[in-house]
Write an enzyme that holds these catalytic residues in place. Sequence first.
Site, short mmCIF file in Angstrom:
data_model
loop_
_atom_site.label_atom_id
_atom_site.label_comp_id
_atom_site.label_asym_id
_atom_site.label_seq_id
_atom_site.Cartn_x
_atom_site.Cartn_y
_atom_site.Cartn_z
N HIS A 69 -10.95 9.30 7.70
CA HIS A 69 -10.76 7.86 7.82
C HIS A 69 -10.19 7.43 9.17
CE1 HIS A 69 -10.06 3.82 6.33
NE2 HIS A 69 -8.76 3.90 6.57
N ARG B 193 -0.54 8.19 9.61
CA ARG B 193 -0.39 6.75 9.82
C ARG B 193 -0.01 6.02 8.52
NH1 ARG B 193 -4.22 2.39 9.26
NH2 ARG B 193 -5.67 3.96 8.52
N ARG C 283 -0.89 8.83 2.12
CA ARG C 283 -2.30 9.23 1.99
C ARG C 283 -2.53 10.72 2.00
NH1 ARG C 283 -5.27 4.65 5.55
NH2 ARG C 283 -4.76 3.09 4.00
N HIS D 279 -8.77 9.41 3.83
CA HIS D 279 -8.45 8.36 2.85
C HIS D 279 -8.77 8.91 1.46
CE1 HIS D 279 -8.19 4.55 0.78
NE2 HIS D 279 -7.81 3.95 1.90
N GLU E 201 0.86 -1.18 0.00
CA GLU E 201 0.00 0.00 0.00
C GLU E 201 0.90 1.24 0.00
OE1 GLU E 201 -3.96 -0.55 2.34
OE2 GLU E 201 -2.48 -1.73 3.38
#
Length: 517
Positions: free
Chosen positions: A335, A370, A274, A228, A113
């Site tokens: 998110h 994160r 992100r 997100h 990811e």
Amino acid sequence: MQNIETDYLVIGSGVAGLRAAIELAKKGSVLIATKDAPKESSTEYAQGGVAVALSDEDEVGIHFEDTIKAGDGLCREDAVKVLVEEGPSRILELIEWGAEFDKEGAKLDFTIEGAHSRRRVLHSHGDSTGRELERVLTAKAAQLKNIKSLAYCTALDLIVDGGVCRGAYLLRGAEVVSVTASATVLATGGAGQVYSRTTNPAVTTGDGIAIAYRAGALLEDMEFVQFHPTALFAPSAPQFLLSEAMRGEGALLRNIQKERFMQDYHPDKELASRDIVSRAIISEMVRTGSNHVYLDLTHLEAGFIKKRFPRIYTTCLRYDIDITKEMVPVSPAAHYLMGGVKTDLNGATSIAGLFTAGETACTGVHGANRLASNSLLEGLVYGYRAGAAASALSSRSSAPVPEYITGKADAKEGNRIEETRSIIRRLMWDKTGIIRCGKSLSEAETVFAGLKPLLHGKPASRRAVELVNMLTVSMIITRAALLRKGSIGAHYRSDCKEPGTDWQNHVTISRESFFGL
Ligand code: FAD
Ligand code: SIN
């Protein structure tokens, strides 16, 4: 008022609460209180996977570096070290308890990811990783005689006596009950519901954070909200998440002119972190005058998409979008909350007897942003640690518990609650959202000031309790965002785009320091 006695009280039944409860059950009786059906949680909906350094190409040191880099210099290094070093044991233990992660032949299959430099994300049933964790942990807890559960019970406030947490008040139907315990673990998840666009389920209204704050606990990093990049954007469809793992497997972002754009924003393109991808999408939406962009998987083989992302494939079909054949309209949504109740490495808060874990807690592992798929791991590692540390406490006070008197609901209350919830959610999206500035944040504070009388009532229904908590958490996020006069990680201020000289300081807020509440 009925009082229930237990050795340990856990509030919340997601990954963190369940993992803590399993550890606590080794030392005494545990009551898990949860405000909805036991499985209703962010955990249940987690898609992409759980990051862990277990693949042949990976090392804990590399997982550490990637986490620190994503956190933009604000991670607590000792907390990250614990996460990446203890993560493998927690996952192997879960596999021993029956967790099934997807495999390629006989070997575990790892995906990638954004901002990961290695393939290290384990997944289950394609895109239902959280559901598998919830299933296994629920089953494990059910096998333990020491654990009892109370569903549909909303925690209202903590019982604090002489600076020590003795348990909590719960709303069960219309009745308030008290639960007294030697230690209490708050694991109520995040606060995505304070935003009008969110991937989070309805239960994530920031309750544990507001409850801890009211009791006097220290909060940290509350300005860091992760958005997100890719939530479904379609009329009459929910803001359903389209996992970042899709970009990991080759999905592309395109603007409404069907052009790729991420190469203009970051060398890692669709797999940048992100915060970068979400802001790039917003810029592209503004540039092209659109309210969405597209996630494009149409160049991937249809059979692969259906096998790898079965839940996303079928959910989108319900809204007449066939992701194997057409591009999916998406835009960012709130998110994950990096901040929360400040804890040490064992989940202990600034209040004796009170522990937190999971998204409610701020262990410092995520810093300003994160790393994808680190939160399920955090729930396991720090849920375990909080449970182990809390289980060392064994003295329960027998002093009588003060009554908790709720207010009276009137006939118009329902409308008022829904109207105010909607005001808060829109305001947070518009003024304390992906891009904020001093002016927008101050405007939000002005509206919140008018809503402050709500904070002084003792609400009598779950929706009303949630409203008070949503308002509390929204005010704190907004104040923290005002206090950080610089841009870093997920906190982006258009009026101060550089990090600023004191960027390494963490913003901490407590009831004593925040006179606005
Ligand atoms: P939760 O799982 O949210 O559990 C909170 C619990 O507390 C629930 O049982 C809730 O009902 C209960 N509760 C709340 N308030 C109260 C109250 N007042 N009284 C009693 N009970 C209460 N992370 C990853 O690492 N990988 C992923 O692939 C991933 N995908 C995600 C996909 C989606 C759609 C979402 C929303 C999040 C995703 N995340 C992912 C983030 C991750 O799922 C969460 O951060 C994590 O599951 C939080 O776990 P938790 O135990 O802290 O809280
Ligand atoms: C996703 O699947 O994109 C969510 C992963 C995460 O939030 O960690």
